[in-house]
Enzyme design. Structure first.
Site, PDB file in Angstrom:
ATOM      1  N   SER A 121      -4.990 -12.997 -33.070  1.00  0.00           N
ATOM      2  CA  SER A 121      -5.559 -14.227 -33.628  1.00  0.00           C
ATOM      3  C   SER A 121      -5.196 -15.446 -32.797  1.00  0.00           C
ATOM      4  O   SER A 121      -5.705 -16.529 -33.051  1.00  0.00           O
ATOM      5  CB  SER A 121      -5.132 -14.448 -35.080  1.00  0.00           C
ATOM      6  OG  SER A 121      -4.007 -13.738 -35.421  1.00  0.00           O
ATOM      7  N   HIS A 142     -12.119 -10.564 -32.360  1.00  0.00           N
ATOM      8  CA  HIS A 142     -11.321 -11.155 -33.443  1.00  0.00           C
ATOM      9  C   HIS A 142     -12.071 -11.047 -34.765  1.00  0.00           C
ATOM     10  O   HIS A 142     -12.994 -11.810 -35.035  1.00  0.00           O
ATOM     11  CB  HIS A 142     -11.027 -12.630 -33.087  1.00  0.00           C
ATOM     12  CG  HIS A 142     -10.090 -13.310 -34.027  1.00  0.00           C
ATOM     13  ND1 HIS A 142      -9.947 -14.673 -34.075  1.00  0.00           N
ATOM     14  CD2 HIS A 142      -9.229 -12.811 -34.954  1.00  0.00           C
ATOM     15  CE1 HIS A 142      -9.055 -14.982 -35.002  1.00  0.00           C
ATOM     16  NE2 HIS A 142      -8.606 -13.877 -35.546  1.00  0.00           N
ATOM     17  N   GLU A 154     -15.213 -13.242 -33.757  1.00  0.00           N
ATOM     18  CA  GLU A 154     -15.075 -14.214 -32.655  1.00  0.00           C
ATOM     19  C   GLU A 154     -14.845 -13.378 -31.386  1.00  0.00           C
ATOM     20  O   GLU A 154     -13.843 -12.667 -31.279  1.00  0.00           O
ATOM     21  CB  GLU A 154     -13.879 -15.127 -32.955  1.00  0.00           C
ATOM     22  CG  GLU A 154     -13.835 -16.396 -32.145  1.00  0.00           C
ATOM     23  CD  GLU A 154     -12.649 -17.296 -32.559  1.00  0.00           C
ATOM     24  OE1 GLU A 154     -11.609 -16.789 -33.008  1.00  0.00           O
ATOM     25  OE2 GLU A 154     -12.782 -18.531 -32.411  1.00  0.00           O
ATOM     26  N   ASN A 192      -8.872 -20.670 -35.115  1.00  0.00           N
ATOM     27  CA  ASN A 192      -7.557 -21.164 -35.524  1.00  0.00           C
ATOM     28  C   ASN A 192      -7.220 -22.540 -34.975  1.00  0.00           C
ATOM     29  O   ASN A 192      -6.386 -23.250 -35.531  1.00  0.00           O
ATOM     30  CB  ASN A 192      -6.484 -20.133 -35.170  1.00  0.00           C
ATOM     31  CG  ASN A 192      -6.498 -19.000 -36.180  1.00  0.00           C
ATOM     32  OD1 ASN A 192      -6.614 -19.242 -37.385  1.00  0.00           O
ATOM     33  ND2 ASN A 192      -6.415 -17.773 -35.712  1.00  0.00           N
TER      34      ASN A 192
HETATM   35  N1  LIG Z   1      -3.876 -10.527 -41.142  1.00  0.00           N
HETATM   36  C1  LIG Z   1      -4.891 -11.319 -40.806  1.00  0.00           C
HETATM   37  O1  LIG Z   1      -5.450 -12.062 -41.634  1.00  0.00           O
HETATM   38  C2  LIG Z   1      -5.414 -11.315 -39.393  1.00  0.00           C
HETATM   39  C3  LIG Z   1      -6.689 -11.839 -39.139  1.00  0.00           C
HETATM   40  C4  LIG Z   1      -7.205 -11.768 -37.836  1.00  0.00           C
HETATM   41  C5  LIG Z   1      -6.426 -11.221 -36.813  1.00  0.00           C
HETATM   42  N2  LIG Z   1      -5.179 -10.741 -37.096  1.00  0.00           N
HETATM   43  C6  LIG Z   1      -4.413 -10.133 -35.983  1.00  0.00           C
HETATM   44  O2  LIG Z   1      -4.532  -8.709 -36.074  1.00  0.00           O
HETATM   45  C7  LIG Z   1      -3.346  -8.087 -35.557  1.00  0.00           C
HETATM   46  C8  LIG Z   1      -2.758  -7.164 -36.626  1.00  0.00           C
HETATM   47  O3  LIG Z   1      -2.441  -7.936 -37.760  1.00  0.00           O
HETATM   48  P1  LIG Z   1      -2.232  -7.264 -39.198  1.00  0.00           P
HETATM   49  O4  LIG Z   1      -2.240  -8.388 -40.169  1.00  0.00           O
HETATM   50  O5  LIG Z   1      -3.154  -6.109 -39.380  1.00  0.00           O
HETATM   51  O6  LIG Z   1      -0.737  -6.705 -39.041  1.00  0.00           O
HETATM   52  P2  LIG Z   1       0.000  -5.598 -39.930  1.00  0.00           P
HETATM   53  O7  LIG Z   1       1.451  -5.860 -39.778  1.00  0.00           O
HETATM   54  O8  LIG Z   1      -0.595  -5.516 -41.292  1.00  0.00           O
HETATM   55  O9  LIG Z   1      -0.361  -4.194 -39.179  1.00  0.00           O
HETATM   56  C9  LIG Z   1       0.094  -3.855 -37.909  1.00  0.00           C
HETATM   57  C10 LIG Z   1       0.161  -2.332 -37.810  1.00  0.00           C
HETATM   58  O10 LIG Z   1       0.452  -1.963 -36.456  1.00  0.00           O
HETATM   59  C11 LIG Z   1       1.324  -0.846 -36.491  1.00  0.00           C
HETATM   60  N3  LIG Z   1       2.027  -0.709 -35.222  1.00  0.00           N
HETATM   61  C12 LIG Z   1       3.088  -1.422 -34.754  1.00  0.00           C
HETATM   62  N4  LIG Z   1       3.461  -0.951 -33.547  1.00  0.00           N
HETATM   63  C13 LIG Z   1       2.594   0.047 -33.229  1.00  0.00           C
HETATM   64  C14 LIG Z   1       2.477   0.924 -32.119  1.00  0.00           C
HETATM   65  N5  LIG Z   1       3.323   0.867 -31.082  1.00  0.00           N
HETATM   66  N6  LIG Z   1       1.482   1.850 -32.134  1.00  0.00           N
HETATM   67  C15 LIG Z   1       0.634   1.950 -33.186  1.00  0.00           C
HETATM   68  N7  LIG Z   1       0.727   1.141 -34.283  1.00  0.00           N
HETATM   69  C16 LIG Z   1       1.684   0.201 -34.302  1.00  0.00           C
HETATM   70  C17 LIG Z   1       2.247  -1.158 -37.661  1.00  0.00           C
HETATM   71  O11 LIG Z   1       2.942   0.006 -38.101  1.00  0.00           O
HETATM   72  C18 LIG Z   1       1.251  -1.702 -38.689  1.00  0.00           C
HETATM   73  O12 LIG Z   1       0.689  -0.662 -39.474  1.00  0.00           O
HETATM   74  C19 LIG Z   1      -2.422  -9.230 -35.143  1.00  0.00           C
HETATM   75  O13 LIG Z   1      -2.608  -9.484 -33.772  1.00  0.00           O
HETATM   76  C20 LIG Z   1      -2.926 -10.415 -35.987  1.00  0.00           C
HETATM   77  O14 LIG Z   1      -2.655 -11.656 -35.406  1.00  0.00           O
HETATM   78  C21 LIG Z   1      -4.657 -10.744 -38.358  1.00  0.00           C
END
Ligand SMILES: NC(=O)c1ccc[n+]([C@@H]2O[C@H](COP(=O)([O-])OP(=O)(O)OC[C@H]3O[C@@H](n4cnc5c(N)ncnc54)[C@H](O)[C@@H]3O)[C@@H](O)[C@H]2O)c1
Length: 285
Positions: A121, A142, A154, A192
């Protein structure tokens, strides 16, 4: 650029399971990779629950639900899952060091034709692309939370992203029923960069006693037609995530207008992170 048939999603958390859900529902074969079996089980449970909700609302049939689940292949083996994929989407936590390590692992196993996308993000796509040997085949894809519901993708071009790759990701986003909007790499992209200063300013209004969270949100909902006020939205996104993104903007532009409000920093320090901890600007318990 070859056709995209097999997708590998790395990380089955909030975003990864939503991304897997949407691709699988649209007929793609999806490998979903995480680090522990219990995390994969949780991701699949979430997807099944979300599909059940869609069946109840008569958006999809029972058969669609089963076909979708059939298209998802959970895996603990990153290398094997990446090898077979035409498109790899990284959705692991927003920590550069961690992404760097996983992206270099992905790059080692990815096929000649494969495109690698990050769902980051806020981290620079150009910086993430530099970890791989083929920055021209690297792009930001994104998605927004909840992925099955939100229309926007995005599409973030790094400095070296090839125009065919941008087109491919725009086309595939449309196939998913999403609306791709291309932007160029810059701290916070567009979403953002515009959203977070508004949320931060709303937090300053609480901090300076201008209004209560409820009243600030009412003003923005009724006066500006926002479906959710900025403080309710901040709780939904996670106050820790909001702080991380503001710091990316502040560091990236070196402009004091992005400095995070001290109240936000204090709330994150005290573990009040919004919906995920049950308390933030609102009590969610
Ligand atoms: N949460 C939101 O609203 C949102 C919105 C848009 C973008 N994002 C982006 O998306 C990405 C993920 O965010 P999220 O909220 O899903 O996080 P999250 O913490 O819910 O999920 C991340 C997952 O990645 C896994 N993981 C960690 N290391 C790993 C590895 N080496 N191999 C495989 N899996 C691994 C974790 O176990 C977890 O299940 C981030 O970059 C975040 O900035 C989040």
């Amino acid at each position: 650029m070859s056709q995209i048939k097999i997708i590998t999603v790395i990380g089955g958390g909030t975003m990864g399971n939503g991304i897997a859900h949407v691709f699988a529902m649209n007929g793609f074969e999806v490998n979903l990779v995480d680090t522990k079996q219990e995390l994969l089980d949780r991701a699949l449970n979430t997807i099944e629950k979300n599909l059940d909700r869609m069946v109840q609302k008569e958006k999809i049939s029972d058969a669609d639900k089963l076909k979708t689940l059939d298209n998802i292949h959970p895996s603990l083996n990153l290398g094997e899952s990446v090898k077979k994929a035409d498109l790899i989407i990284e959705a692991i936590p927003e920590i550069f060091k961690l992404k760097k390590q996983v992206l270099s692992d992905i790059d080692k196993h990815a096929g000649e034709h494969a495109v690698i996308a990050s769902n980051t993000s806020s981290i620079s796509i150009t910086r993430l692309a530099a970890v791989t040997d083929h920055p021209e085949r690297f792009i930001g894809m994104h998605f927004f939370n909840p992925v099955p519901v939100m229309k926007l993708v995005e599409v973030v071009n790094g400095l070296e992203t090839a125009s065919e790759v941008t087109k491919l990701i725009e086309d595939i986003s449309r196939e998913l029923g999403k609306v791709p909007v291309p932007v160029n790499d810059s701290p916070g992209f567009v979403s953002n960069r515009v959203l977070m200063p508004m949320i931060n300013e709303a937090i300053f209004c609480v901090y300076e006693g201008v209004g209560s969270p409820e009243h600030i949100d009412e003003v923005m909902k009724l006066g500006m037609a926002h479906p959710m006020g900025p403080l309710r939205l901040a709780d939904f996104i996670g106050l820790d995530i909001c702080l991380d993104i503001l710091n990316v903007l502040y560091d990236g532009f070196k402009d004091p207008k992005y400095r995070p409000c001290p109240l936000l920093v204090k709330m994150v320090d005290s573990g009040k992170l919004g919906d995920k901890t049950g308390i933030g600007f609102y009590n969610h318990e």
